[in-house]
Structures are given as C-alpha cells and as structure tokens.
Design a protein around this motif. Structure first.
Motif, short mmCIF file in Angstrom:
data_model
loop_
_atom_site.label_atom_id
_atom_site.label_comp_id
_atom_site.label_asym_id
_atom_site.label_seq_id
_atom_site.Cartn_x
_atom_site.Cartn_y
_atom_site.Cartn_z
N ARG A 99 -2.02 1.48 -11.06
CA ARG A 99 -1.52 2.59 -11.08
C ARG A 99 -0.10 1.80 -11.90
NH1 ARG A 99 -2.25 6.12 -5.59
NH2 ARG A 99 -4.72 6.63 -6.20
N PHE A 100 0.59 3.20 -12.56
CA PHE A 100 1.96 2.90 -13.19
C PHE A 100 3.07 3.69 -12.45
CE2 PHE A 100 -0.95 1.74 -16.46
CZ PHE A 100 -0.82 0.39 -16.63
N TYR A 101 4.08 3.36 -12.39
CA TYR A 101 5.19 4.00 -11.55
C TYR A 101 6.41 3.70 -12.36
CZ TYR A 101 2.03 5.20 -7.70
OH TYR A 101 1.09 5.63 -7.12
N ARG A 102 7.22 4.80 -12.53
CA ARG A 102 8.38 4.66 -13.12
C ARG A 102 9.60 5.14 -11.95
NH1 ARG A 102 8.00 7.64 -17.99
NH2 ARG A 102 6.76 5.42 -18.71
N TYR A 103 10.69 4.47 -11.88
CA TYR A 103 11.69 4.80 -10.99
C TYR A 103 12.54 5.69 -11.69
CZ TYR A 103 15.96 4.77 -8.19
OH TYR A 103 17.17 5.09 -7.38
N ILE A 104 12.89 7.01 -11.17
CA ILE A 104 13.67 8.22 -11.95
C ILE A 104 14.72 8.73 -10.77
CG2 ILE A 104 13.77 10.38 -12.88
CD1 ILE A 104 10.77 10.12 -13.50
N LYS A 105 16.17 8.48 -11.34
CA LYS A 105 17.24 8.85 -10.37
C LYS A 105 17.20 10.19 -10.27
CE LYS A 105 20.18 5.00 -11.78
NZ LYS A 105 21.47 4.64 -12.35
N ASP B 149 0.86 -1.09 0.07
CA ASP B 149 -0.09 0.08 -0.08
C ASP B 149 0.98 1.39 0.07
OD1 ASP B 149 -2.26 -1.05 -0.22
OD2 ASP B 149 -2.75 -1.25 1.98
N VAL B 150 2.02 1.20 0.39
CA VAL B 150 3.02 2.37 0.60
C VAL B 150 3.15 2.83 -0.76
CG1 VAL B 150 5.38 3.32 1.17
CG2 VAL B 150 3.87 1.93 2.67
N LEU B 151 3.70 1.60 -1.76
CA LEU B 151 3.85 2.18 -3.10
C LEU B 151 2.81 2.55 -3.95
CD1 LEU B 151 6.08 2.19 -5.20
CD2 LEU B 151 5.84 -0.07 -5.78
N TYR B 152 1.50 2.17 -3.63
CA TYR B 152 0.35 2.70 -4.31
C TYR B 152 0.18 4.09 -3.99
CZ TYR B 152 -4.29 2.38 -6.03
OH TYR B 152 -5.55 2.76 -6.69
N ALA B 153 0.14 4.49 -2.83
CA ALA B 153 0.25 5.65 -2.63
C ALA B 153 1.30 6.77 -3.06
CB ALA B 153 0.08 6.16 -0.89
N GLY B 154 2.38 6.08 -3.41
CA GLY B 154 3.51 6.81 -3.98
C GLY B 154 4.70 6.77 -3.12
N PHE B 155 5.82 6.89 -3.55
CA PHE B 155 7.31 6.54 -2.78
C PHE B 155 8.40 7.30 -3.50
CE2 PHE B 155 10.77 3.85 -1.37
CZ PHE B 155 10.38 3.62 0.16
N ALA B 156 9.23 7.58 -2.83
CA ALA B 156 10.46 8.59 -3.24
C ALA B 156 11.04 7.99 -4.51
CB ALA B 156 11.41 8.80 -2.17
N PHE C 287 9.82 7.00 -7.42
CA PHE C 287 8.84 6.39 -8.05
C PHE C 287 7.66 7.59 -8.41
CE2 PHE C 287 11.02 3.01 -6.09
CZ PHE C 287 10.99 1.79 -7.28
N TYR C 288 7.67 7.56 -9.73
CA TYR C 288 7.01 8.62 -10.35
C TYR C 288 5.71 8.06 -11.05
CZ TYR C 288 10.38 11.92 -8.65
OH TYR C 288 11.38 12.42 -7.90
N ARG C 289 4.59 8.44 -10.71
CA ARG C 289 3.31 7.94 -11.43
C ARG C 289 3.28 8.82 -12.68
NH1 ARG C 289 -2.84 8.23 -9.19
NH2 ARG C 289 -3.70 7.08 -10.96
N LEU D 225 6.62 -0.10 -12.84
CA LEU D 225 5.76 -0.84 -12.05
C LEU D 225 4.19 -0.78 -12.54
CD1 LEU D 225 7.77 -0.28 -8.93
CD2 LEU D 225 8.03 -2.37 -10.66
N VAL D 226 3.65 -1.88 -12.43
CA VAL D 226 2.04 -1.97 -12.22
C VAL D 226 1.54 -2.19 -10.84
CG1 VAL D 226 1.50 -3.93 -13.27
CG2 VAL D 226 -0.21 -2.43 -13.59
N VAL D 227 0.83 -1.26 -10.30
CA VAL D 227 0.56 -1.51 -8.83
C VAL D 227 -0.93 -1.32 -8.56
CG1 VAL D 227 1.07 -0.28 -6.75
CG2 VAL D 227 2.68 -0.33 -8.30
N TRP D 228 -1.30 -2.25 -7.64
CA TRP D 228 -2.66 -2.45 -7.24
C TRP D 228 -2.49 -2.26 -5.69
CZ3 TRP D 228 -1.22 -5.39 -11.43
CH2 TRP D 228 -1.90 -5.32 -12.42
N ARG D 229 -3.47 -2.01 -4.78
CA ARG D 229 -3.27 -2.14 -3.63
C ARG D 229 -3.03 -3.77 -3.15
NH1 ARG D 229 -4.41 2.42 -1.02
NH2 ARG D 229 -5.73 3.70 -1.85
N GLY D 230 -1.84 -3.98 -2.50
CA GLY D 230 -1.57 -5.27 -2.39
C GLY D 230 -0.80 -6.09 -3.26
#
Length: 70
Positions: free
Chosen positions: A64-70, A1-8, A10-12, A21-26
C-alpha cells in the motif's frame, strides 16, 4: 501493522509520488522513483534502494502507498 491499516494524516493513495511511504505488513519504505518502482529500504546492515515489484517484495503480500497530508 498500525500504519498498514491506516493512521491519522497518512492517506492511502493508488499512484505514489517520491517521498510517499510504501507499506507491507511489518515493513515500511520511502518511495524514491515511482517510474522505476524504487524505494529506500533498510533490511540488512546496509540501507539501499529496492524495486517494490521484485519477486521478493511481491512475496511479502499486498503493498500500500501512503502520503502524509497536513
């Protein structure tokens, strides 16, 4: 759930690329081929690719989709 809400770092994103990343709750997977909506998933004892637009994944809720950006 932390990543679903957004994480340093990792940009939606709205349009995924391979490796995002493709993310659902859980649950989290790795996008393989966006044109075919496929992602790498490990739900059972054998990892496999799945379609994130399939009825099973649609029942999991909003993705949701997230991309890691340095």
């Amino acid at each position: 759930d932390v990543l679903y809400a957004g994480f340093a770092r990792f940009y939606r994103v709205k349009v995924p690329l391979p490796g995002d990343l493709v993310v659902w709750r859980g649950h989290v997977g790795i996008v393989i081929k966006p044109s075919r909506h496929t992602f790498f998933c490990s739900l059972s004892s054998c990892p496999d690719t799945e379609n994130y637009n399939s009825p099973y994944w649609k029942r999991r809720g909003q993705l949701r989709f997230y991309r890691y950006i340095k």
